[in-house]
Design a protein around this motif. Sequence first.
Motif, short mmCIF file in Angstrom:
data_model
loop_
_atom_site.label_atom_id
_atom_site.label_comp_id
_atom_site.label_asym_id
_atom_site.label_seq_id
_atom_site.Cartn_x
_atom_site.Cartn_y
_atom_site.Cartn_z
N MET A 33 44.85 22.61 22.46
CA MET A 33 45.49 22.68 23.77
C MET A 33 46.88 23.30 23.63
O MET A 33 47.69 22.83 22.85
N VAL A 34 47.11 24.37 24.40
CA VAL A 34 48.38 25.10 24.32
C VAL A 34 48.96 25.20 25.72
O VAL A 34 48.24 25.47 26.69
N ALA A 35 50.27 24.96 25.86
CA ALA A 35 50.96 25.06 27.14
C ALA A 35 51.59 26.44 27.27
O ALA A 35 52.31 26.89 26.37
N TYR A 36 51.32 27.11 28.38
CA TYR A 36 51.89 28.42 28.66
C TYR A 36 52.85 28.29 29.85
O TYR A 36 52.60 27.53 30.79
N TYR A 37 53.94 29.06 29.82
CA TYR A 37 54.93 29.04 30.89
C TYR A 37 55.11 30.46 31.44
O TYR A 37 55.14 31.43 30.67
N GLY A 38 55.22 30.56 32.77
CA GLY A 38 55.37 31.87 33.36
C GLY A 38 55.86 31.81 34.79
O GLY A 38 56.23 30.75 35.30
N VAL A 39 55.83 32.97 35.45
CA VAL A 39 56.22 33.09 36.85
C VAL A 39 55.15 33.87 37.59
O VAL A 39 54.48 34.74 37.02
N ILE A 40 54.96 33.53 38.86
CA ILE A 40 53.93 34.17 39.68
C ILE A 40 54.42 35.54 40.14
O ILE A 40 55.49 35.65 40.75
N LYS A 41 53.63 36.57 39.86
CA LYS A 41 53.94 37.92 40.31
C LYS A 41 53.18 38.29 41.58
O LYS A 41 53.72 38.95 42.47
N ASP A 42 51.91 37.88 41.65
CA ASP A 42 51.09 38.18 42.82
C ASP A 42 50.16 37.01 43.11
O ASP A 42 49.71 36.32 42.19
N ILE A 43 49.87 36.81 44.39
CA ILE A 43 48.90 35.82 44.84
C ILE A 43 47.77 36.59 45.50
O ILE A 43 47.96 37.23 46.53
N ILE A 44 46.59 36.58 44.87
CA ILE A 44 45.49 37.45 45.27
C ILE A 44 44.31 36.61 45.74
O ILE A 44 43.97 35.59 45.12
N LEU A 45 43.68 37.03 46.83
CA LEU A 45 42.44 36.44 47.29
C LEU A 45 41.32 37.46 47.10
O LEU A 45 41.30 38.50 47.77
N LEU A 46 40.42 37.18 46.15
CA LEU A 46 39.28 38.05 45.91
C LEU A 46 38.20 37.79 46.94
O LEU A 46 37.89 36.63 47.26
N ASP A 47 37.62 38.87 47.47
CA ASP A 47 36.60 38.77 48.51
C ASP A 47 35.22 38.81 47.88
O ASP A 47 34.77 39.85 47.39
N TYR A 48 34.54 37.64 47.87
CA TYR A 48 33.18 37.54 47.36
C TYR A 48 32.15 37.64 48.49
O TYR A 48 31.14 36.95 48.46
N HIS A 49 32.43 38.48 49.49
CA HIS A 49 31.54 38.78 50.59
C HIS A 49 31.38 37.62 51.56
O HIS A 49 31.55 37.80 52.77
N MET A 50 31.04 36.45 51.08
CA MET A 50 30.83 35.30 51.95
C MET A 50 31.98 34.29 51.89
O MET A 50 32.05 33.38 52.70
N PHE A 51 32.87 34.41 50.93
CA PHE A 51 34.00 33.49 50.77
C PHE A 51 35.06 34.20 49.93
O PHE A 51 34.84 35.30 49.39
N GLN A 52 36.23 33.58 49.83
CA GLN A 52 37.35 34.13 49.07
C GLN A 52 37.79 33.16 47.98
O GLN A 52 37.75 31.94 48.19
N VAL A 53 38.21 33.69 46.86
CA VAL A 53 38.69 32.88 45.75
C VAL A 53 40.13 33.28 45.44
O VAL A 53 40.39 34.46 45.18
N PRO A 54 41.08 32.33 45.47
CA PRO A 54 42.48 32.68 45.19
C PRO A 54 42.77 32.72 43.69
O PRO A 54 42.18 31.97 42.90
N LEU A 55 43.70 33.58 43.30
CA LEU A 55 44.17 33.68 41.92
C LEU A 55 45.67 33.92 41.92
O LEU A 55 46.21 34.57 42.81
N PHE A 56 46.34 33.37 40.91
CA PHE A 56 47.75 33.67 40.66
C PHE A 56 47.81 34.66 39.50
O PHE A 56 47.30 34.37 38.41
N LYS A 57 48.42 35.80 39.73
CA LYS A 57 48.67 36.75 38.64
C LYS A 57 50.10 36.51 38.15
O LYS A 57 51.05 36.60 38.92
N CYS A 58 50.24 36.19 36.87
CA CYS A 58 51.52 35.71 36.35
C CYS A 58 52.01 36.55 35.19
O CYS A 58 51.24 37.23 34.51
N SER A 59 53.32 36.50 34.98
CA SER A 59 53.94 36.98 33.75
C SER A 59 54.17 35.76 32.87
O SER A 59 54.75 34.77 33.32
N TRP A 60 53.75 35.83 31.60
CA TRP A 60 53.76 34.67 30.73
C TRP A 60 54.75 34.84 29.59
O TRP A 60 54.95 35.95 29.09
#
Length: 611
Positions: free
Chosen positions: A480-507
């Motif tokens: 188990m490793v702890a990573y630290y970073g900051v959020i660069k982008d907040i993206i919602l991927l479109d899976y046609h019937m629903f959306q999945v959020p992701l945080f794109k970060c600098s680590w």
Amino acid sequence: MAPTQCMKAENIMLTMLIPGPTAPSNNIDVYLQPLIEDLKDLWTEDYPGLGTLAGCKVKGKQACNVCGKETPHRWLKFGRKHVYMGNRKRLMPGHPYRRRKGWFDNTVELGVSKRIQSGKKYLKADMPVRHNIDVMHVEKNVSDALLSILMNNEKSKDGLKARKDLQDMGIRSILHLEKRGKRTYLLPAAFWLSKEEKSMKSHDHHVLLQNLFPVALRGLLPKGPRIAVNRICNYFNRLCQRVIDPKKLLTLEAEIVETMCQLERFFPPSLFDIMFHLPLHLAKEARLGGPVHFRWIYPFERYMKTLKAYVKNFARPEAFQEAINRNEDIEATENVLEGRPLQKATEVTLTDKERETAHRYILMNAAVMDPYIELHLEELQATDERCTKNETLLWKYHTERFPQWIKDKIPNNSKEHLKRLRWLAFGPRNNAHTYKGYVVNGHRYHSDDVKRNTQNSGVTYEAFSMCRASAKDSKQMADMVAYYGVIKDIILLDYHMFQVPLFKCSWAHKGKRVKEEEGFTLVNLSMNQSSFANDPYILPSQAKQVFYSREDESSPWYIVMRAPPRGYHELETEERFDYEPSVQPIEDIGYQSDDESFCVRDDCEGVLVDV
């Protein structure tokens, strides 16, 4: 009703007493006697209210309602008040602090603390705790007193009378008063902050004591007073955790005694009013009564603030009617798997590589995919003997081949699988939406390009990672490793019937860019992201919010500060917050000799007082 429901605002029952011309005033305890009979099972109130309503002694020689007649008290001749020190009685018989005369009250401590009074003796009832000391009020008063004495403001308890009491007790001679003509000079004590260092302001004592004090004092005060203050802050931080190991509370009870002895050594006796004695009993009360958030006053105080906002005529507060429900729980958007976005969306087109990287991360971290991940790993080991012997190669092939494998395994026209699972295996569109903010698990996040007074872009994520014990070790192991970073982008991927959020970060790079110093985690946020190009994403549910405090304007290093999510203490979220700060042992505090030169700062100005 369960404790988790009792502390909800919608379940709080409000009984109002409107004072009038014939109010009972100090005899209100007689007026409320029938109510008190019903409240004997658990009584929670601020400490002065305990004396008013329950008739307990909260001042003088027996100010502690737990210790009773055994309350350790001392009368200050010049301060004209009782203080409650004598914490060395609670130490182990062979503890070195017992023999140090000049460090404390100029005596060798040979006594032992006696057994505290129980609720059974007090109320003739079968109660493990005779009174529930409210952590909120104790924490607020301790924080207020420490802040005042460090800032040396008008509320400071280190003044002319306090220095005279030091002289009367025959301790810390270097801090005794100096005559300079017709005026008296107070030398700058080791715990005073200089004019340049007095830049910390806050009215939230809960956050101040548990999070800001240790970081703000880092590198400012001399080591001894700084560690003593850090230990009392860490004590309240660990005491207020939502999940507490009962065995650790026994350790906490011993640690707070040493901490109070350290405070006695560095701070004047005038500081130790009853509020600096009560913390000694809080750990035991948590051991007997459970976590403090089931017993403290925060939910009621905040609910009262909400109710007061409905009052239009303060002469008739009983006439208000609650207009809205104070349920602050955030409902997720229907077509988004978790949380909800903030502000307006911006449509973007992802490259094929960006889409594949994001899609692969979602597949590898979606709980619904766990059975298929196990199946794919077994197939790889069965078809390639090298994967059986080399775990690194196994996970490399798995990561590269799993998206196409699952797409073939679950065709989009399959009748045997759920619709959401079919579209998840099929993959997202290249067109996606980005947002500047997102709310999930009680946390409010923003990307770091949003200019705000509050900082909401810091995240930490704990993940299993393949690592080596050293550079020479060729064998990799999952840890188990702890990573630290900051959020660069907040993206919602479109899976046609629903959306999945992701945080794109600098680590921050683990190793050279992350280090531990004096119990603090420091990260260097000046980062080259080439090594994270294939794995910059995390799911919002995986993110834990952190805040970064820069060491100074020229330093690239930031101190990591953690805070619980919104609604954490009101039980509006099921997320656990298991951060426990480290406590430095007494050997690290320094100043083990009887030399008193450390008591005075040579880089700070004293104060001239007219007598």
